[in-house]
Motif scaffolding. Structure first.
Motif, short mmCIF file in Angstrom:
data_model
loop_
_atom_site.label_atom_id
_atom_site.label_comp_id
_atom_site.label_asym_id
_atom_site.label_seq_id
_atom_site.Cartn_x
_atom_site.Cartn_y
_atom_site.Cartn_z
N HIS A 1 0.84 -1.19 0.00
CA HIS A 1 0.00 0.00 0.00
C HIS A 1 0.88 1.24 0.00
O HIS A 1 2.12 1.17 0.01
CB HIS A 1 -0.93 0.00 1.22
CG HIS A 1 -0.21 0.13 2.52
ND1 HIS A 1 0.28 -0.95 3.21
CD2 HIS A 1 0.14 1.23 3.26
CE1 HIS A 1 0.87 -0.55 4.32
NE2 HIS A 1 0.81 0.77 4.37
N ASN B 1 -2.60 -2.08 -3.21
CA ASN B 1 -3.44 -1.00 -2.68
C ASN B 1 -2.72 0.35 -2.77
O ASN B 1 -2.83 1.18 -1.87
CB ASN B 1 -3.84 -1.29 -1.23
CG ASN B 1 -4.72 -2.52 -1.11
OD1 ASN B 1 -5.80 -2.58 -1.69
ND2 ASN B 1 -4.24 -3.52 -0.39
N THR C 1 -1.97 4.16 -4.00
CA THR C 1 -2.86 5.30 -4.20
C THR C 1 -2.15 6.41 -4.96
O THR C 1 -0.94 6.37 -5.16
CB THR C 1 -3.35 5.84 -2.84
OG1 THR C 1 -2.21 6.20 -2.04
CG2 THR C 1 -4.15 4.79 -2.09
N ASN D 1 -5.29 -0.93 -8.59
CA ASN D 1 -4.87 0.02 -7.55
C ASN D 1 -5.73 1.28 -7.70
O ASN D 1 -6.70 1.30 -8.46
CB ASN D 1 -3.39 0.38 -7.72
CG ASN D 1 -2.47 -0.79 -7.43
OD1 ASN D 1 -2.27 -1.17 -6.29
ND2 ASN D 1 -1.90 -1.39 -8.48
#
Length: 735
Positions: A390, A412, A414, A437
């Protein structure tokens, strides 16, 4: 003064003469050297070589060089020693076809025989294997076949290298017949179909035996402890066989091993730290594609010479040992499809400055992208897909100046806007795979965009992104594959789509795209029929296999199907008849839209089409009979429309299930609930081939001529009766 000048002039005239004399002397020496007689080959050896030539095809490239009336020591590929004895026959990659003559075994001083890289067929004469003189025998990369019968076990043979790889040999190889080859150093039998058990005693009494390659065969069973007696073995390869069991502890006693490769077998068990640490000279360790479990031993950090580590497709687990940071020579690190977990920050990647390929796909790694990995500026291929990572990428991602392959899909991560902005400066990146994603973010658009100069493939799928198709995509002039499926993109398909001259794989399915299907999409250069001036994109070989489904992988862009997938959108309007121009198209999916009108008959021009899905629309009219001409069509679906009339019969239509047609109550067919009546059958025109059409035209013309002559004859007959009273009277009354 005048005399001095004359003397100088005379002296200057003498210098060129001296030079001329020197050059003449050198020329005479060279002439004598070149004119010195070359040793003539022995007549019996010439006869032997001509016997080999006779076994080749008549179109052999040797026919122009190997002449009976010339010195065989001057023949192409033949080398003789000072007394004219043939010692080397090197004919690699000469395009030779035919059989290998056993007569070559009569060359009693032959040291090296290299026939690799040709198209030779038939068996390998045993006379070559038991030759008392041959040191190197290489017949690799041919079409040789057959089994090896038991060869005589002779002693004191000179053979050092046997390479029979990449042929079609089968059956059991009599390894016992190699006992007499005390000098044997290399045995390469890879890429054949040999069977039997692993030859664990092949190196007995062979003090120089260093290379054994049995890869890509059908050997089975386990590895016996006796293999540990091969004390000086440096290369041991037996991948892609049916070997099973555990790796015996004795195997790790071969401390000289530099290359240990057993991929794609059925080995199980663990890698024990006390075993692995013994192989301190190991450069390549490839145990991928087995059923190994357990962790990577911490002792792996003591393998300071290790360059390649392949443990992919196993059941290994645990965290990565920090000691991996000590493997400073590591260039390839592949752990694809295991159960490793933990944080990648456990390893200090900054010490792995030589790392070029890192593939951790399909594991359970957590945490953020390791900051130390940005120090690996020599990375060419990096894949972290299908993990649990992430966070955001750092601007240090620009350090990857050599990166050609980048995939981090299904994590994940961002902030897609910053990610693309940082990556677009790359001039080397070819495929960028980042789907799964940036959930529910907005597809970024930029006022100015000049990046991704060499991008060939872009996958931003499965992100649930909002927004329209951005204009910066039109700048990717080398793009061949575009995957934007499974998002929430809206708006129309832009007309600039046809300016992407190399694009041939388009997947925009499962979005909210609206409007008509633009005619521009029917003008994609790579999907149109090839023209003489057509420029084709360079085939890209992926550094790592690309997976489009769990069981479907691609290694080159040329393997990708030519496809347009616009299914599951909100497109309206009719299917453009210009669709028939895309004759290179293999897959067309327009299902689950709001299309109406008839299916254009021009689809019948898509002679290469394999998949056609038009289901769940509002299409009307009859199924064009021209579809019966699509001989490669294997999947067809027009279910849940408003089609009418009978289903065409024959050809590919006889192979499609009823589910391809359900939800069209006005369709009829022999296997549907609605059977066709004579009226239904008359509603659909019958497809005819061009030849049938020409035949009908010719018949119509002939019939017209015949009919015209008949009418003319009748008129002539009637004309004769006009002058007969009653007949003429009756005729005139009928007028």
């Amino acid at each position: 003064m005048e005399k001095t000048t004359q003397q100088l002039h005379a002296s200057s005239n003498r210098k060129p003469k001296t030079l001329q004399v020197s050059l003449l002397s050198v020329a005479l020496v060279l002439l004598l050297f070149l004119a010195s007689p070359v040793c003539s080959c022995k007549e019996e050896e010439k006869t032997t070589l001509l016997g080999f030539l006779d076994g080749l095809s008549q179109a052999s490239a040797l026919n122009t060089s190997w002449k009976n009336d010339t010195n065989c020591c001057l023949w192409e590929g033949v080398t003789c020693n000072e007394d004219g004895t043939v010692m080397d026959v090197s004919l690699a990659s000469r395009g030779l076809e035919g059989h290998i003559s056993p007569s070559l075994g009569n060359l009693t001083s032959l040291l090296r025989l290299n026939l690799s890289g040709n198209s030779l067929s038939g068996g390998l004469p045993p006379e070559l294997l038991w030759s008392s003189s041959i040191v190197v025998l290489d017949v690799s990369f041919n079409k040789l076949s057959g089994e090896f019968n038991k060869l005589p076990s002779t002693h004191e043979l000179a053979m050092k290298v046997i390479n029979i790889s990449s042929n079609f040999f089968t059956g059991y190889f009599p390894f016992a017949t190699l006992d007499g080859m005390k000098n044997l150093a290399t045995l390469n039998m890879s890429n054949n179909s040999f069977t039997g058990k692993f030859p664990s005693t092949v190196c007995v009494d062979k003090p120089f035996f260093v290379v054994l390659d049995l890869s890509y065969n059908q050997f089975h069973g386990g590895i016996l402890p006796e293999l540990g007696n091969c004390s000086i073995l440096r290369v041991l390869k037996a991948g892609h066989n049916q070997l099973s069991g555990t790796l015996p502890a004795e195997l790790f006693n071969i401390t000289s091993l530099e290359h240990l490769s057993f991929p794609n077998n059925h080995f199980h068990g663990k890698l024990y730290p006390e075993h692995l640490v013994k192989l301190s000279k190991l450069v390549v360790l490839d145990l991928g594609g087995n059923s190994l479990n357990g962790e990577i031993p911490d002792s792996i950090g003591q393998l300071k010479m290790l360059e390649e580590l392949h443990l992919d497709y196993n059941n290994m687990s645990g965290e990565l040992p920090p000691s991996l940071s000590n493997c400073s020579n590591l260039t390839t690190f592949i752990l694809r499809r295991n159960n490793f977990h933990g944080k990648l920050t456990n390893v200090n990647f900054s010490t792995l400055s030589n790392l070029k390929i890192l593939d951790f796909r399909l594991n359970k790694f957590t945490g953020t992208f390791p900051e130390s990995l940005y120090s690996c500026s020599n990375l060419v291929a990096l894949r972290l897909s299908l993990n649990r990572l992430h966070g955001q990428f750092s601007s240090r991602i620009k350090n990857f100046k050599s990166l050609k392959f980048l995939a981090f899909s299904d994590n994940n991560f961002t902030n897609i806007t910053n990610t693309l902005q940082m990556l677009n400066s790359s001039t080397t990146l070819s495929p960028l795979i980042m789907g799964g994603n940036f959930k529910h973010e907005t597809m970024p658009d930029y006022d100015t965009f000049y990046g991704f100069k060499n991008l060939k493939g872009l996958a931003i799928n499965d992100c649930s992104l909002y927004g329209n198709l951005p204009n910066w995509l039109s700048k990717l002039k080398l793009l061949q594959a575009l995957l934007l499926n499974n998002n929430q993109l809206s708006g129309p398909i832009p007309a600039w789509i046809n300016t992407l001259n190399f694009l041939f794989y388009i997947d925009m399915s499962n979005n909210s795209l609206t409007g008509d299907i633009p005619v521009a999409l029917m003008e994609m250069p790579m999907l149109e029929k090839a023209k003489p001036d057509k420029i084709f994109p360079d085939t890209i070989v992926f550094w790592l296999p690309v997976y489009f489904t769990p069981f479907l992988q691609y290694r080159t862009t040329s393997g990708l199907p030519r496809m347009i997938n616009l299914g599951y959108n909100k497109l309206t309007g009719v299917i453009p008849p210009e669709l028939g121009q895309l004759k290179e198209l293999l897959t067309l999916n327009l299902s689950f839209n709001n299309l109406y009108g008839e299916i254009p008959e021009s689809i019948g021009n898509l002679s290469n089409l394999q998949v056609l899905d038009l289901s769940y629309n509002n299409l009307t009219g009859a199924i064009p009979s021209t579809l019966g001409m699509l001989h490669f069509l294997s999947k067809f679906n027009i279910s849940n429309n408003d089609m009418v009339g009978p289903i065409p019969t024959g050809g590919q239509f006889s192979t499609f299930p009823d589910s391809s047609f359900v939800g069209n109550p006005k369709l009829c067919g022999p296997t549907l609930a609605h059977h066709c009546s004579s009226t239904d059958a008359a509603a659909v025109p019958v497809v005819t081939s061009t030849e049938q059409h020409i035949d009908k035209v010719i018949f119509a013309i002939a019939f017209g001529i015949f009919f015209g002559l008949g009418v003319l004859y009748d008129q002539m007959v009637l004309y004769r009766y006009i002058y007969v009273g009653p007949v003429c009277f009756n005729y005139n009354r009928q007028q």
